[in-house]
Design a protein around this motif. Structure first.
Motif, PDB file in Angstrom:
ATOM      1  N   ALA A   1       0.821  -1.212   0.000  1.00  0.00           N
ATOM      2  CA  ALA A   1       0.000   0.000   0.000  1.00  0.00           C
ATOM      3  C   ALA A   1       0.854   1.262   0.000  1.00  0.00           C
ATOM      4  O   ALA A   1       0.528   2.260  -0.663  1.00  0.00           O
ATOM      5  CB  ALA A   1      -0.941  -0.006   1.204  1.00  0.00           C
ATOM      6  N   GLU A   2       1.958   1.234   0.729  1.00  0.00           N
ATOM      7  CA  GLU A   2       2.853   2.397   0.781  1.00  0.00           C
ATOM      8  C   GLU A   2       3.436   2.702  -0.592  1.00  0.00           C
ATOM      9  O   GLU A   2       3.543   3.881  -0.984  1.00  0.00           O
ATOM     10  CB  GLU A   2       3.973   2.141   1.783  1.00  0.00           C
ATOM     11  N   ILE A   3       3.803   1.679  -1.329  1.00  0.00           N
ATOM     12  CA  ILE A   3       4.366   1.885  -2.668  1.00  0.00           C
ATOM     13  C   ILE A   3       3.307   2.454  -3.609  1.00  0.00           C
ATOM     14  O   ILE A   3       3.561   3.410  -4.362  1.00  0.00           O
ATOM     15  CB  ILE A   3       4.935   0.559  -3.215  1.00  0.00           C
ATOM     16  N   ILE A   4       2.103   1.912  -3.548  1.00  0.00           N
ATOM     17  CA  ILE A   4       1.030   2.384  -4.431  1.00  0.00           C
ATOM     18  C   ILE A   4       0.587   3.787  -4.041  1.00  0.00           C
ATOM     19  O   ILE A   4       0.174   4.577  -4.901  1.00  0.00           O
ATOM     20  CB  ILE A   4      -0.153   1.389  -4.399  1.00  0.00           C
ATOM     21  N   ASN A   5       0.694   4.119  -2.780  1.00  0.00           N
ATOM     22  CA  ASN A   5       0.306   5.444  -2.309  1.00  0.00           C
ATOM     23  C   ASN A   5       1.088   6.554  -3.016  1.00  0.00           C
ATOM     24  O   ASN A   5       0.615   7.689  -3.143  1.00  0.00           O
ATOM     25  CB  ASN A   5       0.519   5.536  -0.795  1.00  0.00           C
ATOM     26  N   GLU A   6       2.306   6.224  -3.484  1.00  0.00           N
ATOM     27  CA  GLU A   6       3.157   7.221  -4.136  1.00  0.00           C
ATOM     28  C   GLU A   6       2.851   7.390  -5.617  1.00  0.00           C
ATOM     29  O   GLU A   6       3.436   8.256  -6.277  1.00  0.00           O
ATOM     30  CB  GLU A   6       4.627   6.829  -3.966  1.00  0.00           C
TER      31      GLU A   6
ATOM     32  N   ARG B   1      -4.710   1.382   6.770  1.00  0.00           N
ATOM     33  CA  ARG B   1      -5.249   2.744   6.865  1.00  0.00           C
ATOM     34  C   ARG B   1      -4.192   3.721   7.363  1.00  0.00           C
ATOM     35  O   ARG B   1      -4.148   4.891   6.902  1.00  0.00           O
ATOM     36  CB  ARG B   1      -6.446   2.742   7.811  1.00  0.00           C
ATOM     37  N   SER B   2      -3.344   3.277   8.250  1.00  0.00           N
ATOM     38  CA  SER B   2      -2.301   4.164   8.787  1.00  0.00           C
ATOM     39  C   SER B   2      -1.232   4.480   7.750  1.00  0.00           C
ATOM     40  O   SER B   2      -0.536   5.489   7.851  1.00  0.00           O
ATOM     41  CB  SER B   2      -1.647   3.526  10.016  1.00  0.00           C
ATOM     42  N   ALA B   3      -1.113   3.624   6.730  1.00  0.00           N
ATOM     43  CA  ALA B   3      -0.065   3.800   5.720  1.00  0.00           C
ATOM     44  C   ALA B   3      -0.586   4.356   4.408  1.00  0.00           C
ATOM     45  O   ALA B   3       0.188   4.933   3.634  1.00  0.00           O
ATOM     46  CB  ALA B   3       0.631   2.455   5.449  1.00  0.00           C
ATOM     47  N   TYR B   4      -1.871   4.198   4.155  1.00  0.00           N
ATOM     48  CA  TYR B   4      -2.438   4.580   2.851  1.00  0.00           C
ATOM     49  C   TYR B   4      -3.358   5.779   3.021  1.00  0.00           C
ATOM     50  O   TYR B   4      -4.284   5.755   3.843  1.00  0.00           O
ATOM     51  CB  TYR B   4      -3.186   3.395   2.235  1.00  0.00           C
ATOM     52  N   LYS B   5      -3.135   6.821   2.216  1.00  0.00           N
ATOM     53  CA  LYS B   5      -3.809   8.103   2.438  1.00  0.00           C
ATOM     54  C   LYS B   5      -4.955   8.395   1.467  1.00  0.00           C
ATOM     55  O   LYS B   5      -5.622   9.422   1.599  1.00  0.00           O
ATOM     56  CB  LYS B   5      -2.782   9.236   2.358  1.00  0.00           C
ATOM     57  N   LYS B   6      -5.181   7.515   0.508  1.00  0.00           N
ATOM     58  CA  LYS B   6      -6.252   7.764  -0.473  1.00  0.00           C
ATOM     59  C   LYS B   6      -7.446   6.862  -0.158  1.00  0.00           C
ATOM     60  O   LYS B   6      -7.545   6.320   0.936  1.00  0.00           O
ATOM     61  CB  LYS B   6      -5.708   7.545  -1.878  1.00  0.00           C
ATOM     62  N   THR B   7      -8.357   6.732  -1.111  1.00  0.00           N
ATOM     63  CA  THR B   7      -9.570   5.960  -0.867  1.00  0.00           C
ATOM     64  C   THR B   7      -9.248   4.484  -0.654  1.00  0.00           C
ATOM     65  O   THR B   7      -8.593   3.854  -1.482  1.00  0.00           O
ATOM     66  CB  THR B   7     -10.558   6.116  -2.035  1.00  0.00           C
ATOM     67  N   LEU B   8      -9.746   3.940   0.452  1.00  0.00           N
ATOM     68  CA  LEU B   8      -9.486   2.546   0.816  1.00  0.00           C
ATOM     69  C   LEU B   8     -10.794   1.750   0.740  1.00  0.00           C
ATOM     70  O   LEU B   8     -11.708   1.955   1.535  1.00  0.00           O
ATOM     71  CB  LEU B   8      -8.902   2.473   2.231  1.00  0.00           C
TER      72      LEU B   8
END
Length: 303
Positions: free
Chosen positions: A112-117, A155-162
Motif C-alpha cells: 500500500a505504501e508503494i502504491i500510495n506514491e 489505513r495508517s499507511a495509505y492516504k487515499k480511498t481505501l
C-alpha cells in the motif's frame, strides 16, 4: 440522459460501472473492444509485495452458470507494477484502482505504501480473503478481529480511498463489514468468490489442481444480492456490489439492494463489451422510470 455520477468514499466515478479484479487485466487488454475511458473505474488484477507464480494448472473450470478459478494471484509484484505497468496505463482517462493482496499484515502495508506514491492511482481495493500465514492459513477476512487488524494497519499507511473487499465465506458478513468500517475503510466491495469445487467422475479426481477454488458468475448472484442488502443496513460507507452481474438488469438490482456502484467480473470473459451495455442499460432504465440520477435508486428496494 440521467446523472450517473457516484462518490465512493471520496473517489468520484463518472458512472457506477467498474470492472472486477482479475477479470479485466490492466485495462489495456480490452482497448480493442471498448472505449475504456467510459468505465467508471478499473480494478486491476491482484498485486502482491513479491512476485507470485500462481497455482499449478488446471486452475480454471466451467460450472453450471459460473466458473471456478484458482489462479493464485499470479503477478510480478508491486515494484514491477509501479515501474513497468503503471507508466503504460496511468494516462487511461478513468479511475485505475489496484487490488492489494498479501499473506502477512506487513506485506499489505508495504504494498500500500508503494502504491500510495503513484499519483494516478486514486484508490486501492484490499483483498482480505487471503490466507494469513502467521495464523495457520486462516483468511484475514473471516473474523472481525482479523479484518480489523489488517485494515487498521493499511489505513495508517495509505492516504487515499481505501476499499475493502469482503469474503462471503463467513458466518455473518455484517459483523465483518462493521469491523472494517470502524477500522477506517472508506468503502466495502462484496462479494468475493465463494468457495467451491468440481470433480471429474471419469478420473475420480478434482478438476482443479488445488481441489477447491473460487466460484463466480451468475450462480452466485442471489447470495451476493442478499449480502449487499444485509450490509447496507449496518454500515454508512458506500457499498460496491459484485457477484454474478451479467447485464444491466442485474446491476440495477444491486443498486436497489443498496450498492452505490457495481463491479462486473466473469461476464467480461463472455462478452468483452458488457460494461458498455450495462452503462447504457442502466441509463435507459433511469430514463424510463423518470429518475434524474442514479442516486435515486440506491437502496430504494421496497420491503
Amino acid at each position: 440522459m440521467a446523472d450517473l455520477n457516484v462518490n465512493i468514499g471520496g473517489l468520484k466515478l463518472n458512472n457506477p460501472v467498474m470492472t472486477a479484479s482479475g477479470t479485466f487485466g490492466y485495462g489495456e487488454e480490452f482497448s480493442d473492444f471498448i472505449n475504456i475511458a467510459r468505465i467508471g473505474g478499473i480494478i486491476v488484477k491482484g498485486t502482491t509485495l513479491h512476485r507470485r507464480e500462481g497455482n499449478f494448472y488446471p486452475r480454471m473450470a466451467e460450472t453450471p452458470s459460473g466458473m471456478l478459478n484458482a489462479v493464485g494471484l499470479q503477478n510480478k509484484g508491486v515494484e514491477h507494477f509501479a515501474n513497468v505497468i503503471y507508466p503504460r496505463i496511468k494516462e487511461i482517462d478513468t479511475n485505475i484502482i489496484v487490488n492489494v493482496s498479501g499473506s502477512a499484515i506487513e506485506d499489505y502495508v508495504k504494498t500500500a505504501e508503494i502504491i500510495n506514491e503513484l499519483d494516478k492511482i486514486p484508490a486501492i481495493e484490499l483483498n482480505i480473503s487471503c490466507p494469513n500465514v502467521k495464523q495457520g492459513g486462516m483468511a484475514f477476512g473471516v473474523t472481525a478481529s482479523g479484518a480489523a487488524e489488517v485494515v487498521k494497519a493499511v489505513r495508517s499507511a495509505y492516504k487515499k480511498t481505501l476499499i475493502v473487499k469482503l469474503s462471503p465465506n463467513v458466518t455473518d458478513i455484517t459483523e465483518i463489514a462493521r469491523a472494517v468500517e470502524e477500522s477506517g475503510a472508506d468503502s466495502v466491495s462484496l462479494i468475493n468468490t465463494m468457495l467451491g469445487m468440481a470433480i471429474n467422475a471419469d478420473t475420480k479426481r478434482p478438476v482443479l489442481s488445488t481441489i477447491t477454488g473460487g466460484l463466480s458468475g451468475a450462480a452466485v448472484k442471489p447470495v451476493a444480492l442478499r449480502m449487499v442488502w444485509q450490509v447496507s443496513k449496518v454500515v454508512k460507507i458506500p457499498i460496491i456490489g459484485l457477484g454474478g452481474i451479467m447485464n444491466w438488469r442485474d446491476a440495477v438490482e444491486f443498486h436497489l439492494a443498496g450498492a452505490s456502484a457495481v463491479q462486473i467480473g466473469t461476464a467480461n470473459f463472455i462478452d468483452p463489451t458488457v460494461t458498455m451495455k450495462v452503462i447504457d442499460g442502466v441509463n435507459d432504465y433511469l430514463d424510463k422510470h423518470n429518475h434524474k440520477s442514479i442516486t435515486e435508486i440506491i437502496g430504494a428496494l421496497e420491503v
